[in-house]
Design a protein around this motif. Structure first.
Motif, PDB file in Angstrom:
ATOM      1  N   LYS A 161       0.785  -1.177  -0.179  1.00 47.37           N
ATOM      2  CA  LYS A 161       0.066   0.077  -0.080  1.00 47.37           C
ATOM      3  C   LYS A 161       0.879   1.211   0.021  1.00 47.37           C
ATOM      4  CE  LYS A 161      -4.156  -1.435   1.897  1.00 47.37           C
ATOM      5  NZ  LYS A 161      -5.352  -1.361   0.776  1.00 47.37           N
ATOM      6  N   PRO A 162       1.480   1.387  -1.007  1.00 54.71           N
ATOM      7  CA  PRO A 162       2.641   2.518  -1.049  1.00 54.71           C
ATOM      8  C   PRO A 162       1.951   4.035  -0.895  1.00 54.71           C
ATOM      9  CG  PRO A 162       2.347   1.313  -3.140  1.00 54.71           C
ATOM     10  CD  PRO A 162       1.825   0.609  -2.458  1.00 54.71           C
ATOM     11  N   GLU A 163       0.826   3.987  -1.245  1.00 51.13           N
ATOM     12  CA  GLU A 163       0.141   5.480  -1.354  1.00 51.13           C
ATOM     13  C   GLU A 163      -0.034   5.850  -0.176  1.00 51.13           C
ATOM     14  OE1 GLU A 163      -1.147   2.722  -2.275  1.00 51.13           O
ATOM     15  OE2 GLU A 163      -3.073   2.464  -1.362  1.00 51.13           O
ATOM     16  N   VAL A 164      -0.252   5.022   1.016  1.00 55.07           N
ATOM     17  CA  VAL A 164      -0.657   5.581   2.290  1.00 55.07           C
ATOM     18  C   VAL A 164       0.332   6.249   3.285  1.00 55.07           C
ATOM     19  CG1 VAL A 164      -2.028   4.681   4.449  1.00 55.07           C
ATOM     20  CG2 VAL A 164      -2.457   3.719   2.163  1.00 55.07           C
ATOM     21  N   LEU A 165       1.686   5.917   2.997  1.00 52.80           N
ATOM     22  CA  LEU A 165       2.707   6.455   3.565  1.00 52.80           C
ATOM     23  C   LEU A 165       4.057   6.268   2.943  1.00 52.80           C
ATOM     24  CD1 LEU A 165       3.683   7.508   6.400  1.00 52.80           C
ATOM     25  CD2 LEU A 165       3.971   5.216   7.287  1.00 52.80           C
ATOM     26  N   TYR A 166       4.463   7.500   2.351  1.00 48.56           N
ATOM     27  CA  TYR A 166       5.585   7.573   1.581  1.00 48.56           C
ATOM     28  C   TYR A 166       6.551   8.743   1.572  1.00 48.56           C
ATOM     29  CZ  TYR A 166       2.829  10.221  -1.784  1.00 48.56           C
ATOM     30  OH  TYR A 166       2.165  11.419  -2.299  1.00 48.56           O
ATOM     31  N   LEU A 185       7.504  13.505   3.779  1.00 50.78           N
ATOM     32  CA  LEU A 185       6.294  12.424   3.938  1.00 50.78           C
ATOM     33  C   LEU A 185       5.119  12.745   4.069  1.00 50.78           C
ATOM     34  CD1 LEU A 185       7.345   9.545   5.714  1.00 50.78           C
ATOM     35  CD2 LEU A 185       6.237  10.625   7.508  1.00 50.78           C
ATOM     36  N   ARG A 186       4.292  11.805   3.212  1.00 47.04           N
ATOM     37  CA  ARG A 186       2.953  12.065   3.134  1.00 47.04           C
ATOM     38  C   ARG A 186       2.437  10.736   3.896  1.00 47.04           C
ATOM     39  NH1 ARG A 186       2.496  15.226  -1.667  1.00 47.04           N
ATOM     40  NH2 ARG A 186       3.411  17.022  -0.870  1.00 47.04           N
ATOM     41  N   SER A 282       7.223  -6.428  18.237  1.00 45.85           N
ATOM     42  CA  SER A 282       6.328  -6.379  17.351  1.00 45.85           C
ATOM     43  C   SER A 282       6.384  -4.640  16.431  1.00 45.85           C
ATOM     44  CB  SER A 282       4.709  -6.442  17.330  1.00 45.85           C
ATOM     45  OG  SER A 282       4.099  -6.206  16.456  1.00 45.85           O
ATOM     46  N   ALA A 283       6.446  -4.794  15.064  1.00 47.06           N
ATOM     47  CA  ALA A 283       6.531  -3.357  14.468  1.00 47.06           C
ATOM     48  C   ALA A 283       5.888  -3.358  12.983  1.00 47.06           C
ATOM     49  CB  ALA A 283       8.174  -3.038  14.309  1.00 47.06           C
ATOM     50  N   PHE A 284       5.554  -2.083  12.521  1.00 48.57           N
ATOM     51  CA  PHE A 284       4.843  -2.230  11.356  1.00 48.57           C
ATOM     52  C   PHE A 284       5.437  -0.733  10.762  1.00 48.57           C
ATOM     53  CE2 PHE A 284       2.785  -0.648  15.014  1.00 48.57           C
ATOM     54  CZ  PHE A 284       2.950   0.954  15.037  1.00 48.57           C
ATOM     55  N   GLY A 285       5.330  -0.578   9.423  1.00 46.77           N
ATOM     56  CA  GLY A 285       5.944   0.647   8.934  1.00 46.77           C
ATOM     57  C   GLY A 285       5.308   0.799   7.440  1.00 46.77           C
ATOM     58  N   ALA A 286       5.955   1.858   6.868  1.00 45.41           N
ATOM     59  CA  ALA A 286       5.614   2.183   5.501  1.00 45.41           C
ATOM     60  C   ALA A 286       5.726   0.834   4.628  1.00 45.41           C
ATOM     61  CB  ALA A 286       6.266   3.368   4.876  1.00 45.41           C
ATOM     62  N   GLY A 287       4.888   0.650   3.674  1.00 47.01           N
ATOM     63  CA  GLY A 287       4.982  -0.633   2.688  1.00 47.01           C
ATOM     64  C   GLY A 287       3.621  -1.216   2.204  1.00 47.01           C
ATOM     65  N   PHE A 288       2.644  -1.515   3.178  1.00 45.11           N
ATOM     66  CA  PHE A 288       2.783  -1.717   4.645  1.00 45.11           C
ATOM     67  C   PHE A 288       3.969  -2.915   4.928  1.00 45.11           C
ATOM     68  CE2 PHE A 288      -1.581   0.325   5.360  1.00 45.11           C
ATOM     69  CZ  PHE A 288      -0.894   1.473   5.825  1.00 45.11           C
ATOM     70  N   THR A 289       4.885  -2.640   5.653  1.00 43.92           N
ATOM     71  CA  THR A 289       5.440  -3.920   6.205  1.00 43.92           C
ATOM     72  C   THR A 289       5.187  -4.255   7.582  1.00 43.92           C
ATOM     73  OG1 THR A 289       7.374  -2.339   7.036  1.00 43.92           O
ATOM     74  CG2 THR A 289       7.566  -3.459   4.763  1.00 43.92           C
ATOM     75  N   SER A 290       5.376  -5.269   8.154  1.00 43.49           N
ATOM     76  CA  SER A 290       5.060  -5.778   9.310  1.00 43.49           C
ATOM     77  C   SER A 290       5.850  -7.126   9.984  1.00 43.49           C
ATOM     78  CB  SER A 290       3.601  -5.869   9.982  1.00 43.49           C
ATOM     79  OG  SER A 290       3.101  -7.322   9.497  1.00 43.49           O
ATOM     80  N   GLY A 291       6.307  -7.114  11.211  1.00 36.85           N
ATOM     81  CA  GLY A 291       7.080  -8.209  11.677  1.00 36.85           C
ATOM     82  C   GLY A 291       6.754  -8.394  12.912  1.00 36.85           C
ATOM     83  N   ALA A 292       6.777  -9.617  13.552  1.00 32.31           N
ATOM     84  CA  ALA A 292       6.982  -9.925  14.963  1.00 32.31           C
ATOM     85  C   ALA A 292       7.901 -11.083  15.344  1.00 32.31           C
ATOM     86  CB  ALA A 292       5.608 -10.029  15.606  1.00 32.31           C
ATOM     87  N   LEU A 293       8.294 -10.929  16.701  1.00 27.33           N
ATOM     88  CA  LEU A 293       9.573 -11.931  17.146  1.00 27.33           C
ATOM     89  C   LEU A 293       9.200 -12.286  18.471  1.00 27.33           C
ATOM     90  CD1 LEU A 293      13.024 -12.442  16.872  1.00 27.33           C
ATOM     91  CD2 LEU A 293      12.781 -10.532  18.408  1.00 27.33           C
ATOM     92  N   LEU A 294       9.286 -13.398  18.466  1.00 21.30           N
ATOM     93  CA  LEU A 294       9.086 -14.199  19.880  1.00 21.30           C
ATOM     94  C   LEU A 294      10.418 -14.907  20.012  1.00 21.30           C
ATOM     95  CD1 LEU A 294       7.142 -15.259  22.199  1.00 21.30           C
ATOM     96  CD2 LEU A 294       7.035 -17.461  20.865  1.00 21.30           C
ATOM     97  N   ILE A 295      11.213 -14.348  21.288  1.00 23.39           N
ATOM     98  CA  ILE A 295      12.487 -14.807  21.586  1.00 23.39           C
ATOM     99  C   ILE A 295      12.480 -15.163  23.105  1.00 23.39           C
ATOM    100  CG2 ILE A 295      13.425 -12.540  21.959  1.00 23.39           C
ATOM    101  CD1 ILE A 295      15.794 -13.504  20.390  1.00 23.39           C
ATOM    102  N   LYS A 296      13.470 -16.059  23.384  1.00 19.10           N
ATOM    103  CA  LYS A 296      13.784 -16.137  24.995  1.00 19.10           C
ATOM    104  C   LYS A 296      15.056 -15.391  25.299  1.00 19.10           C
ATOM    105  CE  LYS A 296      12.653 -20.155  27.414  1.00 19.10           C
ATOM    106  NZ  LYS A 296      12.717 -21.681  27.831  1.00 19.10           N
ATOM    107  N   TRP A 297      14.995 -14.535  25.985  1.00 13.61           N
ATOM    108  CA  TRP A 297      16.046 -13.629  26.290  1.00 13.61           C
ATOM    109  C   TRP A 297      17.134 -14.638  26.996  1.00 13.61           C
ATOM    110  CZ3 TRP A 297      17.647  -8.994  24.975  1.00 13.61           C
ATOM    111  CH2 TRP A 297      18.838  -8.131  25.586  1.00 13.61           C
ATOM    112  N   ASP A 298      18.399 -14.329  26.781  1.00 16.33           N
ATOM    113  CA  ASP A 298      19.321 -15.233  27.004  1.00 16.33           C
ATOM    114  C   ASP A 298      20.708 -14.476  26.938  1.00 16.33           C
ATOM    115  OD1 ASP A 298      21.188 -17.268  27.684  1.00 16.33           O
ATOM    116  OD2 ASP A 298      21.196 -18.184  25.704  1.00 16.33           O
ATOM    117  N   LYS A 299      21.158 -13.754  28.161  1.00 18.45           N
ATOM    118  CA  LYS A 299      22.172 -12.977  28.066  1.00 18.45           C
ATOM    119  C   LYS A 299      22.941 -12.956  29.511  1.00 18.45           C
ATOM    120  CE  LYS A 299      23.965  -8.059  27.508  1.00 18.45           C
ATOM    121  NZ  LYS A 299      24.679  -7.933  28.824  1.00 18.45           N
TER     122      LYS A 299
END
Ligand code: COA
Length: 299
Positions: A161-166, A185-186, A282-299
């Motif tokens: 959906k490039p026209e919504v945020l570019y 930015l529009r 979890s994040a989203f952005g122009a594109g629309f792109t989106s992505g999420a990650l589930l992780i066990k913290w190990d530090k």
């Protein structure tokens, strides 16, 4: 300060976005220097040396110098040599970079990968447009990721959906094409808002289902810091307590792909994370792109 040159007010911005402050690059500062500073700080915190980094991925949406890549500046800035690349998945760039890092680690091509998200969205907006310029701030966040167990699942997607945020940068004219104007930015704010809530909810819930993990067993949901009302809508629909959704948007505004690594770093340095904690990002952005990650913290 914004109200001195825009038809806006602190109360409007606070109520509609949750933003109280933003950090904006000034004369004498540069995105490259900010990115290198974040990179050095992450390397030190991870307890590795620059020479132990085998790959650098930099997430960036817009910058003055398009070539060479920002990641190649970071390679020199931390004083090493290794392969590197930039990714641009807009505000979801950190999750996309982690997805690539996961593949590089799984294939054995790298052992320690530095991801740096460095963004200067305040140079993309029109400072006369009150509906966009009040939302953003500049920032950089970085992490070092290394091979661990199987306790990580990542999901990414794009709905075109490039026209919504570019934002359109200018290219040099040629004998065959004239000069094009750069377009600040529009954004269709309400469309973006709806997409942000629905994509994040969908990504998070499908991740939890795929690993059969109860939503209450996740210690923190680190969401892209775009608008506090987006974060509130997500925890409201999920029926999960808001204390599991840390936020720092009041201090920084939307720093694009840097927002989650900055939040993660603040949480980690404040002692908020323990090995074995389940985290969702979890994040989203122009594109629309989106992505999420589930992780066990190990530090
Ligand atoms: N100050 C005062 N008024 C403002 C304003 C500002 N900074 N920005 C917009 N307005 C006005 C609008 O012009 C509109 O006025 P009108 O009713 O006279 O036309 C009114 O406020 C309502 O605008 P609307 O767009 O309906 O507000 P909203 O509640 O949807 O909030 C956003 C606007 C941009 C804050 C909201 O839609 C949002 O956060 N969207 C997601 C943006 C985002 O996250 N982008 C990055 C994605 S990575």
């Amino acid at each position: 300060m914004l109200a001195t040159f825009l038809d806006t007010s602190d109360s409007w911005i606070t109520e509609r976005t949750g933003i109280k402050q933003r950090q904006i690059m000034s004369e004498g500062e540069s995105l490259e220097a900010l990115a290198v500073e974040a990179a050095k700080s992450a390397i030190e915190n991870a307890g590795v040396t620059a020479n132990e980094i085998n790959y650098i991925i930099c997430s960036n949406t817009a910058k003055e110098m398009l070539a060479p890549t920002l990641s190649s500046i970071i390679v020199g800035g931390i004083g090493t040599q290794c392969p590197c690349m930039d990714v641009n998945a807009a505000c979801a760039g950190f999750i996309f970079a982690l997805d690539l890092a996961d593949s590089l680690l799984s294939s054995g091509k790298a052992e320690n990968i530095l991801i740096v998200c460095a963004e200067e969205p305040t140079r993309m907006v029109d400072w006369n447009d009150r509906s966009t310029c009040v939302l953003f701030g500049d920032g950089a966040g970085a992490v070092v990721v290394s091979k661990g167990g199987e306790e990580c699942t990542i999901k990414t997607n794009t709905v075109s959906k490039p026209e919504v945020l570019y934002y359109r940068g200018a290219l040099q004219p040629t004998p065959f094409q004239g000069e094009e104007e750069c377009t600040a930015l529009r954004m269709n704010g309400q469309e973006v808002f709806k997409y942000a809530v629905s994509s994040s909810l969908h990504d998070i819930q499908s991740l939890l289902r795929s690993r059969n993990i109860d939503k209450e067993n996740v210690k923190y949901y680190l969401l892209h810091q775009a608008n506090v009302r987006i974060i509130d809508a997500i925890h409201h629909y999920m029926k999960v307590d808001e204390c599991k959704f840390p936020r720092n948007i009041a201090k920084y505004g939307n720093t694009s792909s840097a927002s989650i690594p900055i939040l993660l770093d603040e949480l980690n340095r404040a002692g908020g994370l323990e090995s074995g904690d389940w985290l969702v990002m979890s994040a989203f952005g122009a594109g629309f792109t989106s992505g999420a990650l589930l992780i066990k913290w190990d530090k």
